[in-house]
Write a protein that holds these residues in place. Structure first.
Motif, short mmCIF file in Angstrom:
data_model
loop_
_atom_site.label_atom_id
_atom_site.label_comp_id
_atom_site.label_asym_id
_atom_site.label_seq_id
_atom_site.Cartn_x
_atom_site.Cartn_y
_atom_site.Cartn_z
N ILE A 35 114.35 -10.01 7.44
CA ILE A 35 113.13 -10.69 7.88
C ILE A 35 112.16 -9.68 8.49
CG2 ILE A 35 112.19 -12.41 9.47
CD1 ILE A 35 114.83 -13.95 9.18
N ALA A 36 110.89 -9.75 8.07
CA ALA A 36 109.87 -8.85 8.59
C ALA A 36 109.71 -9.03 10.10
CB ALA A 36 108.54 -9.12 7.90
N THR A 37 109.43 -7.93 10.77
CA THR A 37 109.32 -7.91 12.23
C THR A 37 107.87 -7.68 12.66
OG1 THR A 37 109.65 -5.52 12.35
CG2 THR A 37 111.63 -6.90 12.33
N ASP A 38 107.65 -7.59 13.97
CA ASP A 38 106.32 -7.28 14.48
C ASP A 38 105.86 -5.90 14.02
OD1 ASP A 38 106.04 -9.69 15.75
OD2 ASP A 38 106.53 -8.93 17.75
N TRP A 39 106.81 -4.99 13.80
CA TRP A 39 106.42 -3.67 13.27
C TRP A 39 105.71 -3.83 11.93
CZ3 TRP A 39 105.76 1.25 14.60
CH2 TRP A 39 105.49 2.15 13.56
N HIS A 40 106.31 -4.63 11.05
CA HIS A 40 105.71 -4.84 9.73
C HIS A 40 104.34 -5.51 9.86
CE1 HIS A 40 110.08 -4.61 8.84
NE2 HIS A 40 109.66 -3.90 7.82
N TYR A 41 104.23 -6.46 10.78
CA TYR A 41 102.96 -7.15 10.98
C TYR A 41 101.86 -6.16 11.36
CZ TYR A 41 99.51 -10.46 12.77
OH TYR A 41 98.35 -11.17 12.99
N VAL A 42 102.12 -5.36 12.38
CA VAL A 42 101.12 -4.38 12.83
C VAL A 42 100.85 -3.35 11.74
CG1 VAL A 42 100.64 -2.56 14.51
CG2 VAL A 42 101.69 -4.70 15.26
N HIS A 43 101.90 -2.89 11.09
CA HIS A 43 101.79 -1.86 10.05
C HIS A 43 100.84 -2.30 8.94
CE1 HIS A 43 103.05 1.28 7.28
NE2 HIS A 43 103.52 0.39 6.43
N TYR A 44 101.04 -3.48 8.40
CA TYR A 44 100.23 -3.92 7.26
C TYR A 44 98.86 -4.44 7.67
CZ TYR A 44 104.36 -3.17 4.47
OH TYR A 44 105.43 -2.57 3.85
N LEU A 84 106.74 -13.13 6.28
CA LEU A 84 105.87 -12.50 5.28
C LEU A 84 104.55 -13.26 5.16
CD1 LEU A 84 108.46 -11.58 2.50
CD2 LEU A 84 107.20 -9.98 3.96
N ALA A 85 104.62 -14.59 5.19
CA ALA A 85 103.41 -15.40 5.09
C ALA A 85 102.46 -15.10 6.25
CB ALA A 85 103.77 -16.89 5.08
N ARG A 86 103.01 -14.86 7.43
CA ARG A 86 102.19 -14.51 8.60
C ARG A 86 101.43 -13.21 8.35
NH1 ARG A 86 104.23 -11.54 13.48
NH2 ARG A 86 102.65 -11.77 15.12
N ILE A 87 102.09 -12.23 7.75
CA ILE A 87 101.44 -10.96 7.44
C ILE A 87 100.35 -11.15 6.39
CG2 ILE A 87 101.82 -8.70 6.37
CD1 ILE A 87 104.64 -8.75 7.66
N VAL A 88 100.69 -11.88 5.33
CA VAL A 88 99.73 -12.11 4.25
C VAL A 88 98.48 -12.82 4.77
CG1 VAL A 88 99.33 -13.28 2.05
CG2 VAL A 88 101.51 -12.12 2.46
N GLY A 156 102.35 -16.63 -0.22
CA GLY A 156 100.89 -16.53 -0.36
C GLY A 156 100.37 -15.23 -0.92
N VAL A 157 101.23 -14.40 -1.52
CA VAL A 157 100.75 -13.12 -2.03
C VAL A 157 99.77 -13.33 -3.18
CG1 VAL A 157 102.83 -11.90 -1.30
CG2 VAL A 157 102.67 -12.79 -3.64
N ASP A 158 98.97 -12.30 -3.44
CA ASP A 158 97.95 -12.35 -4.49
C ASP A 158 98.42 -11.73 -5.79
OD1 ASP A 158 95.62 -13.29 -2.73
OD2 ASP A 158 96.35 -11.51 -1.66
N THR A 159 99.48 -10.93 -5.72
CA THR A 159 100.02 -10.29 -6.91
C THR A 159 101.47 -9.89 -6.62
OG1 THR A 159 99.71 -8.51 -8.54
CG2 THR A 159 99.18 -7.99 -6.26
#
Length: 343
Positions: A35-44, A84-88, A156-159
Motif C-alpha cells: 500500500i502506498a504511503t505518505d512518502w509516495h503521496y509527497v513524491h508524486y 493510489l486513488a488519493r495520489i491520482v 482513476g489513472v489516465d493510462t
C-alpha cells in the motif's frame, strides 16, 4: 515546430506538455503490504506541482512474490486502491495526468522465497534459481495482470504502462536467454506479452491508451538487438499497444563489448528507430536531464514524449525550471511565481 511544452494527445489522454516522470521504484512501503504511503503521496504530488505533464507511478506488482523487494507497491488487492486513488486525485488537481506501471519481477524478485520465471535460469551467481511456471500458472499470471489493471482503472489513472523491459517477467518470456520452455509460451516468445496486452485492453476504457516499456537491446552476449525488438514489438502493437517507452538492458550480466553508452541521449536513436519502423508514438528516456537536449528530442521528432528520471529525483520542479530556461509558457503555481524570472 513542436517542442517540450507543446500539448500532446493520444486517444483520451491529453497532456499539457511532453515531460514525463518515468516509473522509478522508491522501495518505501514500510509495512510490506504493497500500500502506498505518505512518502509516495509527497513524491508524486510534488512532481505534479512541479509541472510534469505525465507522471507514471513506479513498478506496481500483480502478486506479493512479483515484487523486487517486499517494500514495493502492489495491486493484487482492492485494499491497495484507495492510497493510489488519493495520489491520482491530488496530481490531477495540479494539472498532471497519471499512469501506473504494472509488472512482475519474475526471477528478479529478491525477497520471494522461491521466485518464478519462464525457465529455471538464475539472474546471476548471487541470485536464487527460480521455479519454472507451469502452463496453467502462466495463464493465471495473465489473469493477475488483467486484475491489477482493473484496480488501477478504479484508482482513476489516465493510462496504463506494462513493464516489458529491464529483465522482469514479460522481458524474461520474450528473451531466448531466459525462456527455454517447450510449451506454447516457449514456441512463441511474444505469446505471454500479447496475452497480457489483450487482457489489459479488456480492463481499460476504450479511449485510454496503453503504454508498454521495452528494452530495445539487451546488451549481453547472445541477447536480442534493436532489429529483434522491433520485430516482436510489431506483435505487441497489433495486440493493442498505443505508445512504446523505449529503454534498454536488464537481462544477464553486462558484456564488456556490448555495454550501454554513458553519454547523454544514448538511447534516443533506439526510440527514433521504433518510431520510424512501427509508425507509433514513443517515449524517449535515458540521460535527458538538460532542458535544451530534451527539447531537441521533441523538436527533431526523435520522440513524442521525453522521460526525465534522475533529473526529477534531484528536483521536483525540473519542469518549471526547464520552461524558464527554454523561455516557454507553462503554468506556475501562484505560490511559486516569485521564484521564477519574468519573461
Amino acid at each position: 515546430m513542436e517542442h517540450l511544452f507543446s500539448p500532446y494527445s493520444n486517444k483520451g489522454l491529453a497532456l499539457k506538455n511532453r515531460v514525463v516522470m518515468p516509473p522509478m521504484c522508491q522501495y518505501s512501503v514500510f509495512n510490506k503490504d504493497g500500500i502506498a504511503t505518505d512518502w509516495h503521496y509527497v513524491h508524486y504530488v510534488s512532481r505534479a506541482i512541479g509541472g510534469a505533464g505525465l507522471i507514471i507511478i513506479e513498478m506496481t506488482d500483480v502478486e506479493p512474490d512479483g515484487r523486487i523487494s517486499d517494500f514495493d507497491l502492489g495491486l493484487w488487492s482492492d485494499e491497495q486502491i484507495p492510497a493510489l486513488a488519493r495520489i491520482v486525485d491530488a496530481c490531477h488537481q495540479y494539472g498532471a495526468k497519471v499512469g501506473i506501471q504494472i509488472a512482475h519481477a519474475g526471477r528478479k524478485a529478491q525477497d520471494a522465497e522461491i521466485p518464478v520465471a519462464p525457465s529455471p535460469v538464475a539472474f546471476d551467481e548471487n541470485s536464487k534459481t527460480p521455479r519454472e511456471l507451469s502452463t496453467d500458472e502462466v495463464k493465471q499470471m495473465v489473469d493477475k495482470f488483467q486484475q491489477a489493471v482493473e484496480r488501477a482503472v478504479k484508482a482513476g489513472v489516465d493510462t496504463i504502462e506494462l513493464h516489458g523491459a529491464h529483465g522482469y517477467l514479460i522481458h524474461q518470456f520474450q528473451s531466448k536467454l531466459t525462456n527455454k520452455r517447450t510449451d506454447e509460451y516457449g514456441k512463441d516468445l511474444t505469446k505471454f506479452g500479447v496475452e497480457i496486452i489483450s487482457g489489459a485492453k479488456k480492463a481499460m476504457p476504450e479511449n485510454m491508451p496503453l503504454i508498454m516499456r521495452v528494452s530495445a537491446k539487451e546488451y549481453v552476449e547472445g541477447g536480442y538487438d534493436i532489429h529483434d525488438s522491433i520485430e516482436f514489438s510489431k506483435k505487441y502493437k497489433e495486440a493493442g499497444v498505443d505508445i512504446f517507452h523505449i529503454s534498454a538492458g536488464g537481462e544477464g550480466p553486462i558484456a564488456a563489448a556490448g555495454k550501454p553508452g554513458t553519454h547523454v541521449a544514448y538511447q534516443v536513436p533506439l526510440a527514433r528507430m521504433f518510431k520510424e519502423n512501427l509508425q507509433i508514438p514513443v517515449i524517449a528516456v535515458g540521460r535527458l536531464d538538460e532542458p535544451a537536449l530534451a527539447n531537441a528530442v521533441i523538436g527533431n521528432e526523435d520522440a513524442d514524449l521525453v522521460a526525465v528520471g534522475r533529473g526529477m529525483l534531484r528536483n521536483p520542479y525540473w519542469t518549471l525550471e526547464a520552461a524558464a530556461k527554454l523561455q516557454k509558457e507553462t503554468t506556475i503555481p501562484k505560490q511559486y511565481v516569485f521564484g521564477f524570472p519574468n519573461k
